[in-house]
Design a protein around this motif. Structure first.
Motif, PDB file in Angstrom:
ATOM      1  N   GLN A   8       8.696 124.225  56.154  1.00  0.00           N
ATOM      2  CA  GLN A   8       9.812 123.972  55.174  1.00  0.00           C
ATOM      3  C   GLN A   8       9.748 124.970  54.050  1.00  0.00           C
ATOM      4  O   GLN A   8      10.181 124.481  53.022  1.00  0.00           O
ATOM      5  N   GLY A   9       8.716 125.932  54.132  1.00  0.00           N
ATOM      6  CA  GLY A   9       8.822 126.857  53.006  1.00  0.00           C
ATOM      7  C   GLY A   9       9.733 128.055  53.173  1.00  0.00           C
ATOM      8  O   GLY A   9      10.523 128.125  54.214  1.00  0.00           O
ATOM      9  N   ALA A 106       8.663 128.474  63.751  1.00  0.00           N
ATOM     10  CA  ALA A 106       7.529 127.460  63.581  1.00  0.00           C
ATOM     11  C   ALA A 106       8.012 126.630  62.373  1.00  0.00           C
ATOM     12  O   ALA A 106       6.981 125.519  62.090  1.00  0.00           O
ATOM     13  N   GLY A 107       9.380 126.505  61.828  1.00  0.00           N
ATOM     14  CA  GLY A 107       9.489 125.497  60.830  1.00  0.00           C
ATOM     15  C   GLY A 107       9.868 126.018  59.354  1.00  0.00           C
ATOM     16  O   GLY A 107      10.063 125.110  58.468  1.00  0.00           O
ATOM     17  N   HIS A 136      19.225 136.413  65.468  1.00  0.00           N
ATOM     18  CA  HIS A 136      18.103 135.582  66.381  1.00  0.00           C
ATOM     19  C   HIS A 136      17.484 134.482  65.689  1.00  0.00           C
ATOM     20  O   HIS A 136      17.138 133.751  66.134  1.00  0.00           O
ATOM     21  N   ALA A 137      17.607 134.400  64.265  1.00  0.00           N
ATOM     22  CA  ALA A 137      16.879 133.409  63.568  1.00  0.00           C
ATOM     23  C   ALA A 137      17.592 131.795  63.875  1.00  0.00           C
ATOM     24  O   ALA A 137      18.743 131.919  63.918  1.00  0.00           O
ATOM     25  N   LYS A 138      16.637 130.815  63.987  1.00  0.00           N
ATOM     26  CA  LYS A 138      17.223 129.489  64.048  1.00  0.00           C
ATOM     27  C   LYS A 138      17.526 128.698  62.831  1.00  0.00           C
ATOM     28  O   LYS A 138      17.832 127.602  62.946  1.00  0.00           O
ATOM     29  N   VAL A 139      16.995 129.553  61.850  1.00  0.00           N
ATOM     30  CA  VAL A 139      17.122 128.940  60.306  1.00  0.00           C
ATOM     31  C   VAL A 139      18.125 129.848  59.741  1.00  0.00           C
ATOM     32  O   VAL A 139      18.458 130.905  59.947  1.00  0.00           O
ATOM     33  N   PRO A 140      18.449 129.283  58.391  1.00  0.00           N
ATOM     34  CA  PRO A 140      19.386 130.129  57.549  1.00  0.00           C
ATOM     35  C   PRO A 140      18.690 131.469  57.211  1.00  0.00           C
ATOM     36  O   PRO A 140      17.366 131.412  56.843  1.00  0.00           O
TER      37      PRO A 140
END
Length: 276
Positions: A8-9, A106-107, A136-140
Motif C-alpha cells: 500500500q505504499g 506485490a501490493g 503492464h502494471a496492475k495498479v495505477p
C-alpha cells in the motif's frame, strides 16, 4: 535498504536525473496527502541481453555502489523535506521496468515514473520504462510530466462509462478531495454518431453516485465534440492532474497506449494518472 515491496505504499523510480527528481517530489507530496509510505527505487544493470561477455565483479560492484549512493542521497533529502512521510528504498540489480512492475504486483498502491531518465532507469520516456510500466502494471501509474509547477488548477478526468473509467472517476474524486480542488469531468464524442444532449445525460448519470460520495468536491462538466485526446490535452494546460482509465469504449475507446493514453503521456502539460 529494503528489497521488498511496501504494501500500500507509493513506489517511484529514481535515477538521479532532473525528471526523476520531479517524479520523486510529486510522489512524496502524494504520499503526504494520502498518508502513504514512500518507496524509492533505483536499479543497475551491467550485462545486456545478447552481450558477448558477462560483467566482471568490479563493474557490478561499482554500479551497485553508484546506485546505492544516489538512492541514499534522495532518501535522506525526502525524509528531511516530508517529515511525517515514512521513506524507504530499493536498489535492485535488475531492469527498471521489471523491478517497478514486480513491486506493483506485490501490493504497491501506486507506481510513479518520470517522463524520461538516464542510467539504471535509462530512457524513461515513452517507448521504454514508463511505457512498459503504464502498459503492464496492475495498479495505477502516474507519469509526471508537463509544466514545472502543476500544483494549481482542477483535477481533470476522462469519463466514458466503462468499468476502468468508473474506477478512474473514483480516484479522480479522491485526488480532488485530497488536494482541495474542483473536478472537471470530460466526455468527448464524435458528432457523426452521437449528440451533445445524449452525451451530457450519460455524463450526468455517471457522475451522480460519485458526487453523492464526495459532496464537498465541486464538479464541472465538459462535453465536447471532438477527439478525446485533443480535448484532454487542452484541459491539462490548466489542470493539476489528468486521470483516465487504461481502457474504455465510446468516445474514449482504446484509452491506453496507441490512442488517448499514449497521446496524454506524450503531450499533457501536467502529471497523468492511468488507472488499471
Amino acid at each position: 535498504m529494503s528489497t521488498h515491496a511496501d504494501p500500500q505504499g507509493i513506489v517511484v523510480g529514481y535515477d538521479g536525473s532532473p525528471e526523476a527528481r520531479r517524479a520523486v517530489e510529486w510522489a512524496a507530496a502524494e504520499a503526504g496527502r494520502t498518508g502513504s509510505r514512500l518507496q524509492i527505487v533505483t536499479t543497475y544493470e551491467i550485462a545486456w541481453p545478447g552481450a558477448y561477455y558477462a560483467a566482471i565483479a568490479e563493474q557490478v560492484d561499482a554500479a551497485r555502489q553508484a546506485a546505492e549512493s544516489i538512492l541514499a542521497d534522495i532518501i535522506a533529502e525526502m525524509r528531511d523535506r516530508t517529515g511525517a512521510v515514512e521513506v524507504s528504498g530499493v536498489c535492485a540489480p535488475s531492469s527498471a521496468a521489471a523491478t517497478l512492475l514486480g513491486l506493483g504486483d506485490a501490493g504497491a498502491r501506486m507506481l510513479v515514473v518520470g517522463n524520461r531518465g538516464a542510467g539504471g532507469l535509462a530512457n524513461l520516456l515513452l517507448g521504454s520504462v514508463s511505457q512498459q510500466v503504464a502498459t503492464h502494471a496492475k495498479v495505477p501509474v502516474a507519469v509526471v510530466r508537463g509544466r514545472s509547477d502543476p500544483s494549481f488548477g482542477p483535477v481533470v478526468v476522462g469519463v466514458d462509462g466503462s468499468v476502468p473509467g468508473d474506477r478512474a472517476l473514483g480516484l479522480a474524486f479522491e485526488a480532488a478531495q485530497a488536494r482541495g480542488r474542483a473536478l472537471v469531468a470530460v466526455r468527448a464524442y464524435d458528432p457523426g454518431i452521437a449528440d451533445d444532449a445524449r452525451e451530457r445525460a450519460g455524463l450526468e448519470e455517471t457522475l451522480g453516485t460519485w458526487s453523492a460520495k464526495f459532496p464537498d468536491v465541486p464538479v464541472a462538466k465538459l462535453v465536447a465534440a471532438g477527439r478525446p485526446a485533443e480535448v484532454l490535452v487542452d484541459a491539462s494546460r490548466t489542470a493539476t492532474l489528468v486521470v483516465l482509465g487504461s481502457r474504455g469504449h465510446g468516445g474514449f475507446s482504446g484509452l491506453l497506449l496507441g490512442s488517448v493514453g499514449q497521446q496524454l503521456m506524450h503531450h499533457a502539460d501536467c502529471p497523468v494518472l492511468i488507472v488499471h
